[in-house]
Design a protein around this motif. Structure first.
Motif, PDB file in Angstrom:
ATOM      1  N   ALA A  74      39.266  38.375  42.059  1.00 42.03           N
ATOM      2  CA  ALA A  74      39.632  37.058  41.531  1.00 42.03           C
ATOM      3  C   ALA A  74      41.122  37.063  41.234  1.00 42.03           C
ATOM      4  O   ALA A  74      41.665  38.079  40.785  1.00 42.03           O
ATOM      5  N   SER A  75      41.780  35.952  41.462  1.00 45.46           N
ATOM      6  CA  SER A  75      43.242  35.931  41.400  1.00 45.46           C
ATOM      7  C   SER A  75      43.760  34.719  40.654  1.00 45.46           C
ATOM      8  O   SER A  75      43.140  33.649  40.655  1.00 45.46           O
ATOM      9  N   VAL A  76      44.914  34.918  40.032  1.00 49.01           N
ATOM     10  CA  VAL A  76      45.721  33.838  39.477  1.00 49.01           C
ATOM     11  C   VAL A  76      47.107  34.004  40.064  1.00 49.01           C
ATOM     12  O   VAL A  76      47.650  35.128  40.079  1.00 49.01           O
ATOM     13  N   THR A  77      47.708  32.951  40.564  1.00 51.17           N
ATOM     14  CA  THR A  77      49.037  33.040  41.167  1.00 51.17           C
ATOM     15  C   THR A  77      50.015  32.134  40.426  1.00 51.17           C
ATOM     16  O   THR A  77      49.635  31.177  39.759  1.00 51.17           O
ATOM     17  N   ALA A  78      51.283  32.487  40.555  1.00 51.04           N
ATOM     18  CA  ALA A  78      52.359  31.714  39.942  1.00 51.04           C
ATOM     19  C   ALA A  78      53.625  32.019  40.725  1.00 51.04           C
ATOM     20  O   ALA A  78      53.616  32.785  41.706  1.00 51.04           O
ATOM     21  N   GLU A  79      54.728  31.424  40.295  1.00 53.15           N
ATOM     22  CA  GLU A  79      56.026  31.712  40.911  1.00 53.15           C
ATOM     23  C   GLU A  79      57.088  31.690  39.833  1.00 53.15           C
ATOM     24  O   GLU A  79      57.038  30.898  38.889  1.00 53.15           O
ATOM     25  N   LEU A 111      50.481  37.062  30.660  1.00 54.85           N
ATOM     26  CA  LEU A 111      50.926  37.931  31.751  1.00 54.85           C
ATOM     27  C   LEU A 111      52.098  37.314  32.512  1.00 54.85           C
ATOM     28  O   LEU A 111      53.075  38.004  32.833  1.00 54.85           O
ATOM     29  N   VAL A 112      51.998  36.036  32.810  1.00 56.51           N
ATOM     30  CA  VAL A 112      53.082  35.356  33.533  1.00 56.51           C
ATOM     31  C   VAL A 112      54.350  35.333  32.684  1.00 56.51           C
ATOM     32  O   VAL A 112      55.452  35.608  33.178  1.00 56.51           O
ATOM     33  N   GLU A 113      54.198  35.043  31.402  1.00 60.72           N
ATOM     34  CA  GLU A 113      55.367  34.962  30.527  1.00 60.72           C
ATOM     35  C   GLU A 113      56.102  36.300  30.461  1.00 60.72           C
ATOM     36  O   GLU A 113      57.328  36.351  30.624  1.00 60.72           O
ATOM     37  N   VAL A 114      55.382  37.374  30.220  1.00 57.03           N
ATOM     38  CA  VAL A 114      56.018  38.690  30.110  1.00 57.03           C
ATOM     39  C   VAL A 114      56.650  39.098  31.438  1.00 57.03           C
ATOM     40  O   VAL A 114      57.767  39.630  31.482  1.00 57.03           O
ATOM     41  N   THR A 115      55.944  38.841  32.535  1.00 56.95           N
ATOM     42  CA  THR A 115      56.486  39.188  33.850  1.00 56.95           C
ATOM     43  C   THR A 115      57.773  38.427  34.121  1.00 56.95           C
ATOM     44  O   THR A 115      58.780  39.008  34.581  1.00 56.95           O
ATOM     45  N   TYR A 122      55.326  39.848  44.151  1.00 59.79           N
ATOM     46  CA  TYR A 122      55.067  40.806  43.074  1.00 59.79           C
ATOM     47  C   TYR A 122      53.654  40.591  42.564  1.00 59.79           C
ATOM     48  O   TYR A 122      53.378  39.679  41.787  1.00 59.79           O
ATOM     49  N   HIS A 123      52.748  41.461  43.038  1.00 62.64           N
ATOM     50  CA  HIS A 123      51.354  41.387  42.638  1.00 62.64           C
ATOM     51  C   HIS A 123      51.072  42.451  41.584  1.00 62.64           C
ATOM     52  O   HIS A 123      51.626  43.554  41.623  1.00 62.64           O
ATOM     53  N   LEU A 171      54.167  35.437  42.337  1.00 62.92           N
ATOM     54  CA  LEU A 171      53.469  36.353  41.446  1.00 62.92           C
ATOM     55  C   LEU A 171      51.967  36.234  41.665  1.00 62.92           C
ATOM     56  O   LEU A 171      51.444  35.137  41.855  1.00 62.92           O
ATOM     57  N   GLY A 172      51.273  37.358  41.621  1.00 59.87           N
ATOM     58  CA  GLY A 172      49.827  37.361  41.723  1.00 59.87           C
ATOM     59  C   GLY A 172      49.220  38.312  40.706  1.00 59.87           C
ATOM     60  O   GLY A 172      49.777  39.385  40.436  1.00 59.87           O
ATOM     61  N   PHE A 173      48.104  37.926  40.122  1.00 56.87           N
ATOM     62  CA  PHE A 173      47.380  38.738  39.136  1.00 56.87           C
ATOM     63  C   PHE A 173      45.926  38.797  39.596  1.00 56.87           C
ATOM     64  O   PHE A 173      45.314  37.747  39.853  1.00 56.87           O
ATOM     65  N   HIS A 174      45.355  39.996  39.659  1.00 58.26           N
ATOM     66  CA  HIS A 174      44.083  40.161  40.348  1.00 58.26           C
ATOM     67  C   HIS A 174      43.156  41.083  39.564  1.00 58.26           C
ATOM     68  O   HIS A 174      43.591  42.117  39.034  1.00 58.26           O
ATOM     69  N   VAL A 175      41.868  40.718  39.507  1.00 59.68           N
ATOM     70  CA  VAL A 175      40.844  41.515  38.828  1.00 59.68           C
ATOM     71  C   VAL A 175      39.531  41.407  39.609  1.00 59.68           C
ATOM     72  O   VAL A 175      39.372  40.536  40.475  1.00 59.68           O
ATOM     73  N   ARG A 176      38.579  42.270  39.242  1.00 56.37           N
ATOM     74  CA  ARG A 176      37.223  42.114  39.752  1.00 56.37           C
ATOM     75  C   ARG A 176      36.685  40.716  39.385  1.00 56.37           C
ATOM     76  O   ARG A 176      37.040  40.170  38.345  1.00 56.37           O
TER      77      ARG A 176
END
Length: 830
Positions: free
Chosen positions: A199-204, A229-233, A253-254, A210-215
């Motif tokens: 499962a993914s959440v994406t941003a730019e 996560l997006v804010e810190v990144t 950047y995943h 940017l991509g964030f991914h989990v089971r």
């Protein structure tokens, strides 16, 4: 078809072999084709094409597959007999060469190579590749060393519903087929692949995808965490771009949060992998979120320190880890809403201090690793925490402008290549640094810790002194702020000084009760407080609010207990008197944990452990009672309250959500904390099974493994022991949890027969474990609570025999801690 090489010993790459291969070869391109279409099979197909030049007639390529299907060099077959012990010997090399290696590779369950995890929540299969230090050849053929960078192309066949990620943008070429082309050259150790129904959440941010991914079973938890996560990144990218003057060069950047991950995270360019416990299943405190933010910033710092410019050989690993540790904490503190230097001081520095005082200590830089396996043993608190603390001293020594100017030159000059410590020193020298060789010799090439202490002087003065290990004069310059603490706890900075071996006098106001040699926790040293230091500490500590001073004092308490200079009973008095007034949640968490594990555990006589644990329990209760309802501090105290409780009826009520303190509610993780303690006391399998029926997650499986191992029955111990010393298909995390749960305090009589068995049987686990997993199981299962001369003798006898390197390192460190506890018990038991 060749005999499987995996059944033979795999030698670790020696430094001289790496230097010879790097001198002869240049790798121009690597193409990797993977067939992952049957993820339930024991193996997968891997075909690698390597194009390289050579000035030598022969070399070898690394391949640790289950089967070698074929190998061709410049169109001609390579004799299958040339595949020996994880290497394929190559002869008759030409100036330009093409090598094609095709075989079957084994999926792993130990977090290295291409790791496979089946999520018990929904039965889905997830893969990720961990190539770090000797693991890349477990999933593709390669010249596996950091200074043979190459451009890569990946072609992956997998189930069409999967997500496939890697070091470059993933392009769907058709149903179930993807290609990935990383934009820059890569070293083998940070090549990765992440594949499965993630499962993914994406941003730019700033033009970076940017991509964030989990089971998939953690989808809701990821979505809840995504904004943070997006804010810190984003904040970390902005900070590093401004500091370094070089933009992030690796495209997308995943950040993939993957199961069963051995480390905290791995800095693969373009696709960083993290342990998935960072996607919280229960309530997380501000300090825990700060810890995650620091790991995110740490791994991003690696995109410059390690990925853009890479060390030539592993003995310069500090160029990766020390810098990422320092920059990650600095970035979090300066650019995000998470202050982290208190956590660095109380947790990370103590980790490093233990390592730096162990027989296995080593310098920060120039560790002299003769092979890659030896280098792996140096990824410890010295490489991370000590190195970062020393870098804080370097910044004070150079000034920030010179420090950063040198780094900018370093990044520009050696971009996409490799460099050494000497080349970094040259960059700083060009920027204006002087006498860095002397500074580096004193701080980076010399092991162990100095001691800062205080001597009373005449007429309202005190002298701050520094001595090196063994009481000799220290060559290290310590830039510190000397502080005084008054009877009411107020902290008064007295002087900024540089200690260079000679005593430095400071004026001390009449109101001062305690002089702290390093009042801002700025250097790397053991700290003491003079001849009456502990009585002075006892007089002021309950009133101190300054976090840096609290860090210094509590670290000194723990260190003095380990050195058998301070009675653990007195240390427990200090903690008990002072901790209820400490506002910092991370300080409360760490100090309570240390009190339970050491002062009421391995540093306590067995017949006094229950009484001391009761004191820790009461202290945790005082923290809970004195914290605002719903606060992080309350939660930290309650976690320790649960872990130290012996009230079975209350634990049962808590496990059902009854009688909880106001402001607290059960979630998945807090439920398991209560159940683990309840079953440890009662052996109640019913409550364990009912909890598992409600929670079928991977995290629950790990909690259940720890809980089963901690049950107070002979049958439970026998069952758990088999998991520790015999091969199985159980996931690495469940084995680690079994090791953690096996020797709890309060079960000393039950587990006593296994103390000797640990030392006689742990060496045999090298027959079926390797790398991280081999050492980690031994370290987690080490019987620290059996602190006596007989156990010391068992450890010494085991170390006198043959042991695999990861086991030897864990037993050397474990024996050191065992001796320290035994010495303390002999000295202070009354």
């Amino acid at each position: 078809m060749s005999t499987p090489s995996s059944t033979r010993p795999h030698p670790s790459l020696r430094r001289d072999e790496a230097e010879a291969r790097a001198a002869a070869l240049a790798v121009t391109a690597v193409e990797v084709e993977l067939d992952l279409t049957d993820p339930g099979a024991p193996t997968f197909g891997s075909r690698t094409t390597l194009r390289f030049t050579s000035s030598a007639p022969e070399t070898f390529v690394d391949f640790r597959g289950e089967e070698l299907g074929s190998a061709t060099l410049n169109g001609r077959p390579v004799d299958a007999d040339r595949w020996q012990a994880g290497r394929i010997a190559l002869v008759d090399l030409q100036p330009e060469n093409t090598l094609v290696v095709e075989g079957r590779m084994a999926y792993s369950s130990d977090g290295e190579g291409l790791h496979r995890h089946v999520d018990p929540a929904d039965g889905s299969t997830y893969l990720y590749a961990m190539s770090f230090l000797d693991a890349a050849p477990r999933w593709f053929a390669c010249f596996d060393q950091p200074d043979l960078k190459a451009r890569y192309r990946f072609t992956v066949a997998a189930p069409p519903e999967w997500t496939v990620l890697g070091n470059g943008p993933s392009v769907a070429e058709g149903p179930g087929r993807w290609s990935l082309v990383p934009p820059q050259p890569l070293s083998t150790y940070f090549v990765t692949l992440v594949a499965g129904p993630y499962a993914s959440v994406t941003a730019e941010h700033d033009g970076i995808r940017l991509g964030f991914h989990v089971r998939a079973s953690l989808r809701a938890e990821l979505e809840a965490e995504a904004a943070d996560l997006v804010e810190v990144t984003a904040q970390s990218f902005d900070h590093y771009h401004q500091l370094f003057g070089v933009r992030y060069p690796f495209g997308e950047y995943h950040q993939a949060f993957v199961p069963d991950f051995n480390a905290g995270a791995m800095e693969n360019p373009g696709c960083v992998t993290f342990r998935d416990s960072f996607i919280y299943r229960g309530r997380a405190t501000q300090a825990e979120r700060a810890g995650r933010a620091c790991v995110i910033a740490h791994e991003m710092a690696h995109q410059w320190f390690g990925d853009l410019v890479t060390m030539r050989w592993w003995d310069d690993l500090w160029l990766n880890e020390s810098f990422a540790e320092y920059m990650g904490h600095r970035c979090c503190d300066d650019a995000t809403r998470y202050p982290v230097w208190t956590e660095f001081g109380i947790r990370r520095k103590d980790w490093g201090a233990v390592a730096d005082q162990s027989p296995s200590t080593h310098p920060v830089a120039g560790t002299g690793a003769v092979d890659a396996a030896a280098a792996l043993q140096d990824f410890d608190g010295i490489s991370y925490a000590k190195g970062a603390a020393v870098l804080r001293q370097l910044v004070a020594y150079l000034g920030d402008d010179v420090f950063l100017a040198g780094l900018r030159t370093y990044f520009t000059r050696y971009a996409f290549g490799n460099a050494t410590f000497a080349e970094l020193i040259a960059c700083w020298t060009e920027a204006g640094a002087v006498d860095l060789d002397g500074w580096a010799a004193a701080w980076l090439r010399t092991a162990r810790m100095d001691t800062l202490d205080v001597r009373p002087g005449p007429g309202g003065t005190a002298a701050v002194v520094v001595t090196g290990p063994g009481g000799v004069r220290s060559p290290r310059p310590h830039a510190v702020t000397v502080a005084a603490v008054g009877a009411g706890g107020a902290v008064d900075p007295l002087a900024d000084v540089v200690l260079r071996g000679d005593a430095v006098p400071v004026d001390v106001p009449a109101s001062a009760r305690l002089v702290v040699p390093d009042g801002t926790d700025a250097t790397w040293a053991k700290v003491r407080f003079g001849p009456d230091g502990w009585s002075d500490v006892a007089a002021v500590l309950p009133a101190v609010e300054d976090e840096a001073v609290l860090v210094v004092v509590h670290n000194a308490v723990r260190d003095a207990v380990r050195d058998a200079e301070l009675d653990p009973a007195v240390a427990l008095d200090l903690v008990t008197a002072s901790l209820p007034g400490v506002p910092s949640e991370v300080l409360v968490t760490v100090v309570l944990g240390s009190a339970a594990g050491a002062l009421a555990g391995s540093y306590s006589p067995v017949d006094q452990r229950a009484a001391r644990l009761a004191r820790v329990h009461n202290l945790a209760g005082a923290v809970v009672a004195g914290s605002p309802a719903g606060s992080d501090r309350q939660l930290a105290g309650f976690r320790r309250l649960v872990a130290s409780s012996v009230d079975v009826d209350l634990l049962r009520a808590w496990s059902e959500g009854r009688d909880l303190p106001a402001g607290l509610a059960l979630d998945s993780e807090l439920t398991w904390a209560v159940v683990e303690r309840l079953v440890q006391l009662t052996g109640d399998d019913g409550v364990l099974q009912r909890t598992l029926a409600r929670d079928s997650s991977s995290s629950a499986a790990v909690h259940a493994a720890r809980t089963r191992a901690a049950r107070p029955t002979e049958a439970a111990k026998a069952e758990a022991w088999r998991l520790l010393v015999e091969p199985s298909d159980v996931s690495a995390y469940e084995v680690y949890a079994t090791a953690e749960g096996f020797f709890p305090a309060g079960q000393e009589e039950l587990t006593q027969p296994y103390v000797e068995r640990f030392f006689t049987e742990i060496g045999g686990t090298a027959a079926f474990r390797r790398g991280w997993a081999l050492g980690r199981v031994a370290g987690l299962a080490f019987p620290h609570l059996a602190a006596d001369a007989a156990t010391v003798a068992l450890a010494e006898r085991t170390l006198a025999g043959e042991l695999a390197d990861p086991l030897r390192r864990e037993l050397v460190d474990g024996l050191d801690q065992l001796r320290r506890a035994t010495t303390s018990l002999e000295r202070f038991t009354r």
